[in-house]
Design a protein around this motif. Structure first.
Motif, mmCIF file in Angstrom:
data_model
loop_
_atom_site.group_PDB
_atom_site.id
_atom_site.type_symbol
_atom_site.label_atom_id
_atom_site.label_comp_id
_atom_site.label_asym_id
_atom_site.label_seq_id
_atom_site.Cartn_x
_atom_site.Cartn_y
_atom_site.Cartn_z
ATOM 1 N N GLU A 125 0.895 -1.053 0.031
ATOM 2 C CA GLU A 125 0.118 -0.086 0.102
ATOM 3 C C GLU A 125 0.852 1.203 0.020
ATOM 4 O O GLU A 125 0.616 2.178 -0.716
ATOM 5 C CB GLU A 125 -0.831 -0.054 1.219
ATOM 6 C CG GLU A 125 -1.711 1.056 1.273
ATOM 7 C CD GLU A 125 -3.077 0.815 2.300
ATOM 8 O OE1 GLU A 125 -3.840 1.890 2.400
ATOM 9 O OE2 GLU A 125 -3.170 -0.260 2.786
ATOM 10 N N LEU A 126 2.049 1.025 0.615
ATOM 11 C CA LEU A 126 3.059 2.364 0.844
ATOM 12 C C LEU A 126 3.679 2.433 -0.773
ATOM 13 O O LEU A 126 3.697 3.795 -1.101
ATOM 14 C CB LEU A 126 4.008 2.138 1.726
ATOM 15 C CG LEU A 126 5.175 3.171 1.590
ATOM 16 C CD1 LEU A 126 4.513 4.550 2.236
ATOM 17 C CD2 LEU A 126 6.223 2.632 2.663
ATOM 18 N N LYS A 127 3.738 1.350 -1.359
ATOM 19 C CA LYS A 127 4.348 1.755 -2.862
ATOM 20 C C LYS A 127 3.289 2.263 -3.640
ATOM 21 O O LYS A 127 3.616 3.080 -4.454
ATOM 22 C CB LYS A 127 4.944 0.545 -3.231
ATOM 23 C CG LYS A 127 6.119 -0.253 -2.530
ATOM 24 C CD LYS A 127 6.584 -1.357 -3.331
ATOM 25 C CE LYS A 127 7.851 -1.956 -2.787
ATOM 26 N NZ LYS A 127 8.392 -3.388 -3.169
ATOM 27 N N ARG A 167 1.986 7.902 7.055
ATOM 28 C CA ARG A 167 1.273 7.018 7.873
ATOM 29 C C ARG A 167 1.639 5.539 7.768
ATOM 30 O O ARG A 167 1.849 4.878 8.859
ATOM 31 C CB ARG A 167 -0.330 7.163 7.970
ATOM 32 C CG ARG A 167 -1.161 6.350 8.979
ATOM 33 C CD ARG A 167 -2.632 6.519 8.764
ATOM 34 N NE ARG A 167 -3.197 6.026 7.641
ATOM 35 C CZ ARG A 167 -3.499 6.562 6.722
ATOM 36 N NH1 ARG A 167 -3.557 8.177 6.675
ATOM 37 N NH2 ARG A 167 -4.107 6.113 5.687
ATOM 38 N N TRP A 168 1.584 4.897 6.747
ATOM 39 C CA TRP A 168 2.048 3.587 6.755
ATOM 40 C C TRP A 168 3.540 3.480 6.662
ATOM 41 O O TRP A 168 4.247 2.513 7.310
ATOM 42 C CB TRP A 168 1.889 3.108 5.033
ATOM 43 C CG TRP A 168 0.445 2.782 4.977
ATOM 44 C CD1 TRP A 168 -0.622 3.527 4.348
ATOM 45 C CD2 TRP A 168 -0.244 1.550 5.500
ATOM 46 N NE1 TRP A 168 -1.885 2.653 4.539
ATOM 47 C CE2 TRP A 168 -1.511 1.486 5.407
ATOM 48 C CE3 TRP A 168 0.122 0.630 6.542
ATOM 49 C CZ2 TRP A 168 -2.630 0.744 5.884
ATOM 50 C CZ3 TRP A 168 -0.643 -0.355 6.762
ATOM 51 C CH2 TRP A 168 -1.984 -0.256 6.587
ATOM 52 N N THR A 169 4.331 4.371 6.573
ATOM 53 C CA THR A 169 5.789 4.435 6.845
ATOM 54 C C THR A 169 5.847 4.477 8.440
ATOM 55 O O THR A 169 6.746 3.689 9.014
ATOM 56 C CB THR A 169 6.759 5.658 6.293
ATOM 57 O OG1 THR A 169 6.616 5.716 4.907
ATOM 58 C CG2 THR A 169 7.936 5.691 6.776
ATOM 59 N N ASP A 170 5.116 5.175 9.045
ATOM 60 C CA ASP A 170 5.155 5.182 10.916
ATOM 61 C C ASP A 170 4.742 3.763 11.276
ATOM 62 O O ASP A 170 5.320 3.179 11.985
ATOM 63 C CB ASP A 170 4.186 6.098 11.083
ATOM 64 C CG ASP A 170 4.306 6.583 12.607
ATOM 65 O OD1 ASP A 170 3.315 6.019 13.288
ATOM 66 O OD2 ASP A 170 5.370 6.984 13.155
ATOM 67 N N ASN A 171 3.898 3.139 10.428
ATOM 68 C CA ASN A 171 3.067 1.959 10.668
ATOM 69 C C ASN A 171 4.419 0.698 10.752
ATOM 70 O O ASN A 171 4.624 0.085 11.641
ATOM 71 C CB ASN A 171 2.163 1.389 10.001
ATOM 72 C CG ASN A 171 0.816 1.903 10.272
ATOM 73 O OD1 ASN A 171 0.688 3.001 11.449
ATOM 74 N ND2 ASN A 171 -0.479 2.213 9.346
ATOM 75 N N LEU A 175 6.018 -1.304 13.862
ATOM 76 C CA LEU A 175 6.066 -2.708 13.491
ATOM 77 C C LEU A 175 7.537 -3.439 13.640
ATOM 78 O O LEU A 175 7.695 -4.370 14.507
ATOM 79 C CB LEU A 175 5.495 -3.167 12.238
ATOM 80 C CG LEU A 175 5.349 -4.635 12.292
ATOM 81 C CD1 LEU A 175 4.522 -5.250 13.285
ATOM 82 C CD2 LEU A 175 4.703 -5.201 10.912
ATOM 83 N N GLN A 176 8.707 -2.596 13.086
ATOM 84 C CA GLN A 176 10.094 -2.795 13.548
ATOM 85 C C GLN A 176 10.497 -2.701 14.750
ATOM 86 O O GLN A 176 11.081 -3.815 15.320
ATOM 87 C CB GLN A 176 10.952 -1.971 12.533
ATOM 88 C CG GLN A 176 10.619 -2.472 11.059
ATOM 89 C CD GLN A 176 11.869 -1.540 10.231
ATOM 90 O OE1 GLN A 176 11.697 -0.200 10.331
ATOM 91 N NE2 GLN A 176 12.610 -2.145 9.185
ATOM 92 N N HIS A 177 9.916 -1.686 15.366
ATOM 93 C CA HIS A 177 10.226 -1.532 16.847
ATOM 94 C C HIS A 177 9.464 -2.593 17.765
ATOM 95 O O HIS A 177 10.316 -3.021 18.617
ATOM 96 C CB HIS A 177 9.857 -0.187 17.227
ATOM 97 C CG HIS A 177 10.205 0.161 18.852
ATOM 98 N ND1 HIS A 177 11.494 0.236 19.201
ATOM 99 C CD2 HIS A 177 9.044 0.224 19.939
ATOM 100 C CE1 HIS A 177 11.251 0.514 20.506
ATOM 101 N NE2 HIS A 177 10.076 0.343 20.963
ATOM 102 N N ASP A 204 12.181 6.256 4.533
ATOM 103 C CA ASP A 204 12.098 7.192 5.350
ATOM 104 C C ASP A 204 10.580 7.861 5.021
ATOM 105 O O ASP A 204 9.958 7.673 4.222
ATOM 106 C CB ASP A 204 13.177 8.206 5.233
ATOM 107 C CG ASP A 204 13.183 9.091 6.384
ATOM 108 O OD1 ASP A 204 14.242 9.916 6.633
ATOM 109 O OD2 ASP A 204 12.359 9.120 7.238
ATOM 110 N N TYR A 205 10.144 9.080 6.016
ATOM 111 C CA TYR A 205 9.052 9.648 5.504
ATOM 112 C C TYR A 205 9.190 10.680 4.598
ATOM 113 O O TYR A 205 10.419 10.985 4.058
ATOM 114 C CB TYR A 205 8.631 10.663 7.003
ATOM 115 C CG TYR A 205 8.411 9.838 7.981
ATOM 116 C CD1 TYR A 205 9.162 9.655 9.321
ATOM 117 C CD2 TYR A 205 7.213 9.171 8.354
ATOM 118 C CE1 TYR A 205 9.327 8.891 10.406
ATOM 119 C CE2 TYR A 205 6.936 8.373 9.719
ATOM 120 C CZ TYR A 205 8.020 8.167 10.448
ATOM 121 O OH TYR A 205 7.434 7.798 11.507
#
Length: 206
Positions: A125-127, A167-171, A175-177, A204-205
């Protein structure tokens, strides 16, 4: 006539031990150096051979007054073998316990990877959002000198796409964290998995 082969170190050790076992007595080093040749061990090598037996706890030594005495009984070898057996059993127990821990970690990692489908969906979705953003920028350039309303609509769409992408980058970062906090022992496996699904250090954002 071929030259007689010399004794190996192990053979010398066996012959010197036999001196102790046969006599079951205490010896000074100089006495052993005299007895050694009778067993085929030259006097010059007796000291090193006896010391190797001491190092392996097959021969005992102790200083009495100014003299150092050496002795060994058949029971010494038995004790040494029992100690070795006990150590092997202890090592085996430790290895078995470690294997069980590794199996448990492997199962934990498998459970963690069940969420990989969600990460892939988020990445796709980010792509898609990034492609839409790129397309809108190109269209905006074409209509820069035209309808102001259309331009404002495009700007609004770009803002929406921009916010969604971030928003999806932040998600993904969240998830990585979460994965790093819950599976610290699987750092290398997680990094490998991120690369497999296309999450690189450049993410990155916008």
């Amino acid at each position: 006539m071929s030259k007689r082969r010399g004794l190996s170190l192990e053979e010398k050790r066996e012959h010197m031990l036999q001196i102790f076992y046969d006599s079951q007595d205490f010896f000074l080093l100089k006495e052993l150096e005299k007895l050694g040749p009778k067993k085929g061990v030259i006097s010059q090598s007796v000291k090193d051979v006896v010391q190797s037996l001491v190092d392996d706890d097959l021969v005992l030594k102790d200083k009495i007054g100014t003299s150092v005495y050496f002795w060994s009984l058949p029971s010494c070898a038995g004790n040494q073998l029992r100690n070795a057996h006990n150590k092997l059993e202890s090592d085996l127990s430790s290895c078995t316990k470690r294997l069980a821990e590794l199996d448990e970690q492997r199962e934990s990692l498998k459970r963690g990877r069940e969420e990989s489908d969600d990460r892939e969906m988020a990445l796709e979705e980010l792509k898609t959002m990034e492609l839409q953003y790129k397309k809108l920028k190109e269209e905006l350039a074409l209509f820069a000198d035209n309808d102001p309303a259309a331009i404002e609509a495009m700007k609004a769409a770009i803002d929406i796409a921009h916010s969604a992408s971030n928003r999806w980058t932040d998600n993904i970062f969240t998830l990585q964290h979460w994965c790093s906090s819950n599976f610290p022992e699987a750092k290398e496996q997680l990094e490998h998995m991120y690369k497999e699904v296309g999450i690189t250090e450049d993410l990155d954002y916008l």
